[in-house]
Design a protein around this motif. Structure first.
Motif, PDB file in Angstrom:
ATOM      1  N   ILE A   4      17.374  29.810   4.121  1.00 36.66           N
ATOM      2  CA  ILE A   4      18.274  30.039   2.976  1.00 36.66           C
ATOM      3  C   ILE A   4      19.695  30.303   3.476  1.00 36.66           C
ATOM      4  CG2 ILE A   4      18.769  31.581   1.034  1.00 36.66           C
ATOM      5  CD1 ILE A   4      15.726  31.884   0.699  1.00 36.66           C
ATOM      6  N   GLU A   5      19.816  31.112   4.518  1.00 38.13           N
ATOM      7  CA  GLU A   5      21.144  31.379   5.078  1.00 38.13           C
ATOM      8  C   GLU A   5      21.766  30.104   5.648  1.00 38.13           C
ATOM      9  OE1 GLU A   5      20.319  35.983   6.544  1.00 38.13           O
ATOM     10  OE2 GLU A   5      20.031  34.322   7.944  1.00 38.13           O
ATOM     11  N   LEU A   6      20.918  29.328   6.302  1.00 42.03           N
ATOM     12  CA  LEU A   6      21.367  28.055   6.862  1.00 42.03           C
ATOM     13  C   LEU A   6      21.828  27.113   5.744  1.00 42.03           C
ATOM     14  CD1 LEU A   6      21.413  27.064   9.790  1.00 42.03           C
ATOM     15  CD2 LEU A   6      19.210  25.978   9.369  1.00 42.03           C
ATOM     16  N   ALA A   7      21.048  27.056   4.694  1.00 42.86           N
ATOM     17  CA  ALA A   7      21.398  26.187   3.557  1.00 42.86           C
ATOM     18  C   ALA A   7      22.702  26.635   2.907  1.00 42.86           C
ATOM     19  CB  ALA A   7      20.259  26.188   2.538  1.00 42.86           C
ATOM     20  N   LYS A   8      22.885  27.939   2.779  1.00 45.59           N
ATOM     21  CA  LYS A   8      24.121  28.447   2.175  1.00 45.59           C
ATOM     22  C   LYS A   8      25.336  28.030   2.997  1.00 45.59           C
ATOM     23  CE  LYS A   8      22.240  32.454  -0.247  1.00 45.59           C
ATOM     24  NZ  LYS A   8      22.126  33.910  -0.278  1.00 45.59           N
ATOM     25  N   LYS A   9      25.215  28.135   4.324  1.00 43.70           N
ATOM     26  CA  LYS A   9      26.327  27.730   5.194  1.00 43.70           C
ATOM     27  C   LYS A   9      26.577  26.234   5.091  1.00 43.70           C
ATOM     28  CE  LYS A   9      26.379  31.301   8.692  1.00 43.70           C
ATOM     29  NZ  LYS A   9      26.444  31.581  10.114  1.00 43.70           N
ATOM     30  N   ALA A  10      25.488  25.450   5.048  1.00 47.29           N
ATOM     31  CA  ALA A  10      25.636  23.993   4.938  1.00 47.29           C
ATOM     32  C   ALA A  10      26.294  23.620   3.614  1.00 47.29           C
ATOM     33  CB  ALA A  10      24.269  23.323   5.066  1.00 47.29           C
ATOM     34  N   ILE A  11      25.906  24.286   2.553  1.00 52.31           N
ATOM     35  CA  ILE A  11      26.491  24.029   1.228  1.00 52.31           C
ATOM     36  C   ILE A  11      27.975  24.361   1.241  1.00 52.31           C
ATOM     37  CG2 ILE A  11      26.492  24.832  -1.176  1.00 52.31           C
ATOM     38  CD1 ILE A  11      23.402  25.152  -0.841  1.00 52.31           C
ATOM     39  N   ASP A  12      28.335  25.383   2.005  1.00 49.92           N
ATOM     40  CA  ASP A  12      29.748  25.780   2.098  1.00 49.92           C
ATOM     41  C   ASP A  12      30.561  24.868   3.029  1.00 49.92           C
ATOM     42  OD1 ASP A  12      29.356  27.840   0.322  1.00 49.92           O
ATOM     43  OD2 ASP A  12      29.009  29.346   1.885  1.00 49.92           O
ATOM     44  N   GLY A  13      29.908  23.867   3.617  1.00 52.34           N
ATOM     45  CA  GLY A  13      30.634  22.892   4.431  1.00 52.34           C
ATOM     46  C   GLY A  13      30.531  23.059   5.927  1.00 52.34           C
ATOM     47  N   ASN A  14      29.634  23.903   6.396  1.00 50.96           N
ATOM     48  CA  ASN A  14      29.447  24.099   7.833  1.00 50.96           C
ATOM     49  C   ASN A  14      28.593  22.955   8.392  1.00 50.96           C
ATOM     50  OD1 ASN A  14      28.439  24.927  10.374  1.00 50.96           O
ATOM     51  ND2 ASN A  14      28.785  27.070   9.845  1.00 50.96           N
ATOM     52  N   ASP A  15      29.220  22.074   9.157  1.00 47.59           N
ATOM     53  CA  ASP A  15      28.523  20.901   9.694  1.00 47.59           C
ATOM     54  C   ASP A  15      27.401  21.276  10.653  1.00 47.59           C
ATOM     55  OD1 ASP A  15      30.177  19.299   8.215  1.00 47.59           O
ATOM     56  OD2 ASP A  15      31.504  18.788   9.893  1.00 47.59           O
ATOM     57  N   ALA A  16      27.616  22.262  11.490  1.00 49.77           N
ATOM     58  CA  ALA A  16      26.584  22.687  12.442  1.00 49.77           C
ATOM     59  C   ALA A  16      25.356  23.204  11.697  1.00 49.77           C
ATOM     60  CB  ALA A  16      27.130  23.758  13.377  1.00 49.77           C
ATOM     61  N   ALA A  17      25.582  23.945  10.625  1.00 46.29           N
ATOM     62  CA  ALA A  17      24.471  24.455   9.822  1.00 46.29           C
ATOM     63  C   ALA A  17      23.721  23.298   9.156  1.00 46.29           C
ATOM     64  CB  ALA A  17      24.981  25.432   8.768  1.00 46.29           C
ATOM     65  N   PHE A  18      24.467  22.292   8.700  1.00 52.21           N
ATOM     66  CA  PHE A  18      23.824  21.129   8.088  1.00 52.21           C
ATOM     67  C   PHE A  18      22.928  20.417   9.092  1.00 52.21           C
ATOM     68  CE2 PHE A  18      23.655  16.578   7.282  1.00 52.21           C
ATOM     69  CZ  PHE A  18      23.069  16.568   6.035  1.00 52.21           C
ATOM     70  N   LEU A  19      23.436  20.210  10.296  1.00 54.57           N
ATOM     71  CA  LEU A  19      22.623  19.550  11.329  1.00 54.57           C
ATOM     72  C   LEU A  19      21.387  20.364  11.671  1.00 54.57           C
ATOM     73  CD1 LEU A  19      25.349  18.108  13.721  1.00 54.57           C
ATOM     74  CD2 LEU A  19      23.848  16.851  12.172  1.00 54.57           C
ATOM     75  N   GLU A  20      21.550  21.664  11.765  1.00 52.96           N
ATOM     76  CA  GLU A  20      20.414  22.533  12.065  1.00 52.96           C
ATOM     77  C   GLU A  20      19.380  22.480  10.935  1.00 52.96           C
ATOM     78  OE1 GLU A  20      19.649  27.149  13.382  1.00 52.96           O
ATOM     79  OE2 GLU A  20      21.655  26.298  13.603  1.00 52.96           O
ATOM     80  N   LEU A  21      19.873  22.408   9.719  1.00 45.72           N
ATOM     81  CA  LEU A  21      18.993  22.311   8.547  1.00 45.72           C
ATOM     82  C   LEU A  21      18.201  21.003   8.584  1.00 45.72           C
ATOM     83  CD1 LEU A  21      18.404  23.820   5.828  1.00 45.72           C
ATOM     84  CD2 LEU A  21      20.087  22.303   4.811  1.00 45.72           C
ATOM     85  N   MET A  22      18.867  19.911   8.880  1.00 50.49           N
ATOM     86  CA  MET A  22      18.190  18.615   8.965  1.00 50.49           C
ATOM     87  C   MET A  22      17.172  18.628  10.110  1.00 50.49           C
ATOM     88  SD  MET A  22      19.236  16.869   6.444  1.00 50.49           S
ATOM     89  CE  MET A  22      18.492  15.304   6.829  1.00 50.49           C
ATOM     90  N   PHE A  23      17.534  19.244  11.212  1.00 48.05           N
ATOM     91  CA  PHE A  23      16.615  19.334  12.346  1.00 48.05           C
ATOM     92  C   PHE A  23      15.379  20.148  11.963  1.00 48.05           C
ATOM     93  CE2 PHE A  23      15.113  21.010  16.415  1.00 48.05           C
ATOM     94  CZ  PHE A  23      15.003  19.833  17.138  1.00 48.05           C
ATOM     95  N   ALA A  24      15.579  21.208  11.215  1.00 48.49           N
ATOM     96  CA  ALA A  24      14.463  22.067  10.814  1.00 48.49           C
ATOM     97  C   ALA A  24      13.471  21.331   9.905  1.00 48.49           C
ATOM     98  CB  ALA A  24      14.990  23.314  10.116  1.00 48.49           C
ATOM     99  N   HIS A  25      13.967  20.389   9.123  1.00 48.69           N
ATOM    100  CA  HIS A  25      13.102  19.689   8.159  1.00 48.69           C
ATOM    101  C   HIS A  25      12.798  18.258   8.567  1.00 48.69           C
ATOM    102  CE1 HIS A  25      13.363  23.121   5.618  1.00 48.69           C
ATOM    103  NE2 HIS A  25      14.674  23.030   5.517  1.00 48.69           N
ATOM    104  N   ARG A  26      13.107  17.903   9.796  1.00 49.12           N
ATOM    105  CA  ARG A  26      12.926  16.514  10.228  1.00 49.12           C
ATOM    106  C   ARG A  26      11.479  16.058  10.166  1.00 49.12           C
ATOM    107  NH1 ARG A  26      12.747  19.568  14.615  1.00 49.12           N
ATOM    108  NH2 ARG A  26      11.398  19.022  16.346  1.00 49.12           N
TER     109      ARG A  26
END
Length: 173
Positions: A4-26
């Protein structure tokens, strides 16, 4: 960091968080793509396309706790579009269930049983048991009540159970 924290950062535009999120759900995305497309190469291409689509739209996610569900929905929609374009629904020779299963051939029986189901029923089985999505989340994705999802799942499992009873393998259900 939680999803959830990762998703919040990705939603706010953090590219590193987005990549980590995609990696987590790959893995869940790959399994979903493979379930639909039945081809490893196409599944990998699907992950690339879904990553791009998700990156473009991540700022529109309203509930960070449903990010995994949102990603899987994008993948399912993408795969349906690919199948429509290819006008094929036939299963490939390389079944999904061979992954993670030893050298027995149970997956072939499961593939045969899955062919009995409608696309909606297969999708429900994939979401619930392959991707381990909660019934509550499936209901939200489908915009239907939880009780309806439970009923459809129960009915679908009944079809599979009947199939395996006819085959004499009720212990596998």
């Amino acid at each position: 960091m939680t999803d959830i924290e990762l998703a919040k950062k990705a939603i706010d535009g953090n590219d590193a968080a987005f990549l980590e999120l995609m990696f987590a759900h790959r893995e869940a995305l790959f399994k979903t793509a493979l379930a639909y497309l039945k081809n490893e190469k196409e599944a990998l291409e699907a992950i690339q396309e879904v990553t791009f689509r998700a990156y473009e739209k991540i700022s529109t996610v309203r509930n960070p706790e449903y990010t995994k569900t949102w990603l899987i929905r994008i993948m399912m929609n993408y795969c349906r579009d690919v199948l429509k374009k290819q006008k094929r629904i036939v299963f490939d020779e390389e079944p999904l269930f061979q992954y993670g299963i030893s050298d027995d051939y149970t997956y072939l029986e499961i593939e045969d049983a899955m062919k009995l189901l409608s696309e909606e029923q297969r999708e429900l089985i994939y979401m619930r048991y392959l991707n381990e999505i909660k019934i509550k989340d499936i209901a939200e994705m489908k915009a239907t009540p939880e009780s309806t999802v439970k009923t459809r799942l129960y009915k679908t499992l009944g079809i599979l159970k009947s199939y395996f009873e006819e085959k004499g393998g009720i212990r596998r259900v």
